[in-house]
Design a protein around this motif. Structure first.
Motif, PDB file in Angstrom:
ATOM      1  N   ASN A  80      -7.517   6.962   9.726  1.00 54.80           N
ATOM      2  CA  ASN A  80      -6.375   6.194   9.233  1.00 54.80           C
ATOM      3  C   ASN A  80      -6.825   5.153   8.210  1.00 54.80           C
ATOM      4  OD1 ASN A  80      -7.686   4.734  11.299  1.00 54.80           O
ATOM      5  ND2 ASN A  80      -5.876   3.517  11.668  1.00 54.80           N
ATOM      6  N   GLY A  81      -5.842   4.452   7.637  1.00 51.19           N
ATOM      7  CA  GLY A  81      -6.126   3.395   6.672  1.00 51.19           C
ATOM      8  C   GLY A  81      -5.735   3.788   5.267  1.00 51.19           C
ATOM      9  N   SER A  82      -6.316   3.102   4.304  1.00 49.66           N
ATOM     10  CA  SER A  82      -6.001   3.321   2.902  1.00 49.66           C
ATOM     11  C   SER A  82      -6.757   4.533   2.355  1.00 49.66           C
ATOM     12  CB  SER A  82      -6.390   2.085   2.078  1.00 49.66           C
ATOM     13  OG  SER A  82      -6.313   2.369   0.701  1.00 49.66           O
ATOM     14  N   PHE A  83      -6.041   5.353   1.604  1.00 50.37           N
ATOM     15  CA  PHE A  83      -6.679   6.501   0.973  1.00 50.37           C
ATOM     16  C   PHE A  83      -7.192   6.168  -0.426  1.00 50.37           C
ATOM     17  CE2 PHE A  83      -5.247   8.439   4.675  1.00 50.37           C
ATOM     18  CZ  PHE A  83      -5.937   9.632   4.816  1.00 50.37           C
ATOM     19  N   LYS A  84      -7.114   4.880  -0.776  1.00 41.53           N
ATOM     20  CA  LYS A  84      -7.757   4.376  -2.001  1.00 41.53           C
ATOM     21  C   LYS A  84      -8.929   3.480  -1.609  1.00 41.53           C
ATOM     22  CE  LYS A  84      -3.843   4.353  -5.178  1.00 41.53           C
ATOM     23  NZ  LYS A  84      -2.937   3.496  -5.942  1.00 41.53           N
ATOM     24  N   ASN A  85      -9.260   3.499  -0.338  1.00 40.20           N
ATOM     25  CA  ASN A  85     -10.373   2.707   0.217  1.00 40.20           C
ATOM     26  C   ASN A  85     -10.184   1.202   0.062  1.00 40.20           C
ATOM     27  OD1 ASN A  85     -11.855   4.933   1.184  1.00 40.20           O
ATOM     28  ND2 ASN A  85     -12.433   5.376  -0.931  1.00 40.20           N
ATOM     29  N   ARG A  86      -8.933   0.742   0.091  1.00 39.41           N
ATOM     30  CA  ARG A  86      -8.694  -0.702   0.078  1.00 39.41           C
ATOM     31  C   ARG A  86      -9.229  -1.287   1.375  1.00 39.41           C
ATOM     32  NH1 ARG A  86      -3.208  -2.303  -2.898  1.00 39.41           N
ATOM     33  NH2 ARG A  86      -2.578  -0.265  -3.634  1.00 39.41           N
TER      34      ARG A  86
ATOM     35  N   ASN B 153       0.824  -1.209   0.000  1.00 35.31           N
ATOM     36  CA  ASN B 153       0.000   0.000   0.000  1.00 35.31           C
ATOM     37  C   ASN B 153       0.861   1.263   0.000  1.00 35.31           C
ATOM     38  OD1 ASN B 153      -2.123  -1.762   0.099  1.00 35.31           O
ATOM     39  ND2 ASN B 153      -2.686  -1.318   2.198  1.00 35.31           N
ATOM     40  N   ALA B 154       2.016   1.190  -0.622  1.00 35.99           N
ATOM     41  CA  ALA B 154       2.956   2.312  -0.664  1.00 35.99           C
ATOM     42  C   ALA B 154       2.423   3.435  -1.553  1.00 35.99           C
ATOM     43  CB  ALA B 154       4.306   1.815  -1.198  1.00 35.99           C
ATOM     44  N   PRO B 155       2.837   4.668  -1.269  1.00 28.92           N
ATOM     45  CA  PRO B 155       3.616   5.110  -0.105  1.00 28.92           C
ATOM     46  C   PRO B 155       2.722   5.251   1.121  1.00 28.92           C
ATOM     47  CG  PRO B 155       3.185   6.983  -1.524  1.00 28.92           C
ATOM     48  CD  PRO B 155       2.592   5.778  -2.201  1.00 28.92           C
ATOM     49  N   MET B 156       3.357   5.164   2.276  1.00 27.96           N
ATOM     50  CA  MET B 156       2.597   5.187   3.514  1.00 27.96           C
ATOM     51  C   MET B 156       3.369   5.894   4.601  1.00 27.96           C
ATOM     52  SD  MET B 156       4.026   2.839   5.857  1.00 27.96           S
ATOM     53  CE  MET B 156       2.605   2.507   6.836  1.00 27.96           C
ATOM     54  N   ILE B 157       2.633   6.313   5.623  1.00 26.67           N
ATOM     55  CA  ILE B 157       3.231   6.924   6.809  1.00 26.67           C
ATOM     56  C   ILE B 157       2.589   6.294   8.037  1.00 26.67           C
ATOM     57  CG2 ILE B 157       3.741   9.140   5.692  1.00 26.67           C
ATOM     58  CD1 ILE B 157       1.241  10.304   7.021  1.00 26.67           C
ATOM     59  N   GLN B 158       3.265   6.457   9.151  1.00 27.30           N
ATOM     60  CA  GLN B 158       2.711   6.069  10.434  1.00 27.30           C
ATOM     61  C   GLN B 158       2.626   7.337  11.276  1.00 27.30           C
ATOM     62  OE1 GLN B 158       4.605   2.730  12.380  1.00 27.30           O
ATOM     63  NE2 GLN B 158       3.804   3.320  14.373  1.00 27.30           N
ATOM     64  N   ILE B 159       1.469   7.587  11.867  1.00 26.12           N
ATOM     65  CA  ILE B 159       1.301   8.695  12.806  1.00 26.12           C
ATOM     66  C   ILE B 159       0.943   8.075  14.139  1.00 26.12           C
ATOM     67  CG2 ILE B 159       0.056  10.808  13.369  1.00 26.12           C
ATOM     68  CD1 ILE B 159      -0.545  11.061  10.331  1.00 26.12           C
ATOM     69  N   ASN B 160       1.842   8.236  15.095  1.00 23.73           N
ATOM     70  CA  ASN B 160       1.748   7.555  16.381  1.00 23.73           C
ATOM     71  C   ASN B 160       1.602   6.061  16.114  1.00 23.73           C
ATOM     72  OD1 ASN B 160       1.999  10.106  17.444  1.00 23.73           O
ATOM     73  ND2 ASN B 160      -0.138  10.306  17.979  1.00 23.73           N
ATOM     74  N   ASN B 161       0.470   5.444  16.392  1.00 19.17           N
ATOM     75  CA  ASN B 161       0.324   3.998  16.182  1.00 19.17           C
ATOM     76  C   ASN B 161      -0.496   3.642  14.955  1.00 19.17           C
ATOM     77  OD1 ASN B 161       1.772   3.311  18.541  1.00 19.17           O
ATOM     78  ND2 ASN B 161      -0.047   3.684  19.774  1.00 19.17           N
ATOM     79  N   ASP B 162      -0.895   4.629  14.165  1.00 16.79           N
ATOM     80  CA  ASP B 162      -1.806   4.393  13.050  1.00 16.79           C
ATOM     81  C   ASP B 162      -1.111   4.513  11.695  1.00 16.79           C
ATOM     82  OD1 ASP B 162      -4.080   4.033  14.715  1.00 16.79           O
ATOM     83  OD2 ASP B 162      -4.249   6.204  14.927  1.00 16.79           O
ATOM     84  N   TYR B 163      -1.530   3.666  10.759  1.00 10.41           N
ATOM     85  CA  TYR B 163      -1.001   3.680   9.389  1.00 10.41           C
ATOM     86  C   TYR B 163      -1.937   4.464   8.462  1.00 10.41           C
ATOM     87  CZ  TYR B 163       2.687   0.136   9.922  1.00 10.41           C
ATOM     88  OH  TYR B 163       3.829  -0.539  10.241  1.00 10.41           O
ATOM     89  N   TYR B 164      -1.318   5.207   7.549  1.00 12.10           N
ATOM     90  CA  TYR B 164      -2.012   5.956   6.500  1.00 12.10           C
ATOM     91  C   TYR B 164      -1.367   5.508   5.195  1.00 12.10           C
ATOM     92  CZ  TYR B 164      -3.722   8.639  10.426  1.00 12.10           C
ATOM     93  OH  TYR B 164      -4.336   8.996  11.599  1.00 12.10           O
ATOM     94  N   GLU B 165      -2.137   4.828   4.354  1.00  7.56           N
ATOM     95  CA  GLU B 165      -1.579   4.128   3.206  1.00  7.56           C
ATOM     96  C   GLU B 165      -2.152   4.639   1.887  1.00  7.56           C
ATOM     97  OE1 GLU B 165      -2.953   0.301   4.417  1.00  7.56           O
ATOM     98  OE2 GLU B 165      -1.314  -0.010   5.808  1.00  7.56           O
TER      99      GLU B 165
END
Length: 184
Positions: A176-182, A142-154
């Motif tokens: 948080n989660g996928s910004f392509k709604n995966r 799910n690249a590119p991605m970031i982590q903010i505190n304990n949550d993934y943004y993909e």
């Protein structure tokens, strides 16, 4: 080498509920092996103290676990999950390993520089955020991605990252989660 914050509190102690949690962690280990609880207890101290561990907390934990200060400090400096300087309420970690880089993580880094702070490990002007580049966060598909505190943004792109960082700077945590709604 990890940066240690210049702004250190004089003392540290757990809140009553965190002290109870720390005691619960200790109960999972034999009495003669209570030093084995150092990692979850360091994490608990970090969580209580706005995402970073002051030196006073390391001293408190060393007394709490009957460990030498240097042994606790060695654990805190070895693992990248522990922050020894202020990172703000929202700590952004940008994956820049090859899969994320190929899919545009360099643009996410540019967004961090524009929106949060010009340099890594530097607090934003309002002291709410900081960011840093990290190695693989384990969500390559799910690249590119970031982590903010304990949550993934993909599945990010530069404009989505800009939007996320602007929300953080307004003290609004985005979903948080996928910004392509995966879904998987």
């Amino acid at each position: 080498m990890k940066k240690v914050s210049k702004e250190q509190p004089e003392t540290f102690t757990f809140t009553k509920e965190n002290l109870d949690l720390a005691k619960e962690f200790l109960s999972k280990y034999p009495k003669e092996k209570k030093a084995s609880a150092v990692m979850p207890i360091l994490y608990l101290a970090q969580k209580q103290n706005n995402n970073w561990i002051p030196l006073a907390a390391i001293k408190f934990i060393s007394n709490f676990l009957n460990m030498s200060y240097i042994k606790v400090y060695e654990v805190a400096t070895f693992y990248s999950m522990y922050n020894l300087s202020q990172v703000g309420k929202y700590f952004v970690q940008v994956c820049t390993t090859t899969p994320c880089l190929i899919r545009g993580s360099d643009k996410i880094v540019d967004s961090c520089k524009r929106n949060i702070s010009k340099n890594e490990n530097e607090l934003s002007k309002n002291k709410l955020c900081s960011w840093m580049e990290v190695e693989c966060l384990g969500a390559c598909v799910n690249a590119p991605m970031i982590q903010i505190n304990n949550d993934y943004y993909e599945d990010l792109n530069e404009s989505k990252a800009d939007e996320i960082f602007k929300n953080l700077l307004n003290d609004e945590k985005p979903k948080n989660g996928s910004f392509k709604n995966r879904k998987n």
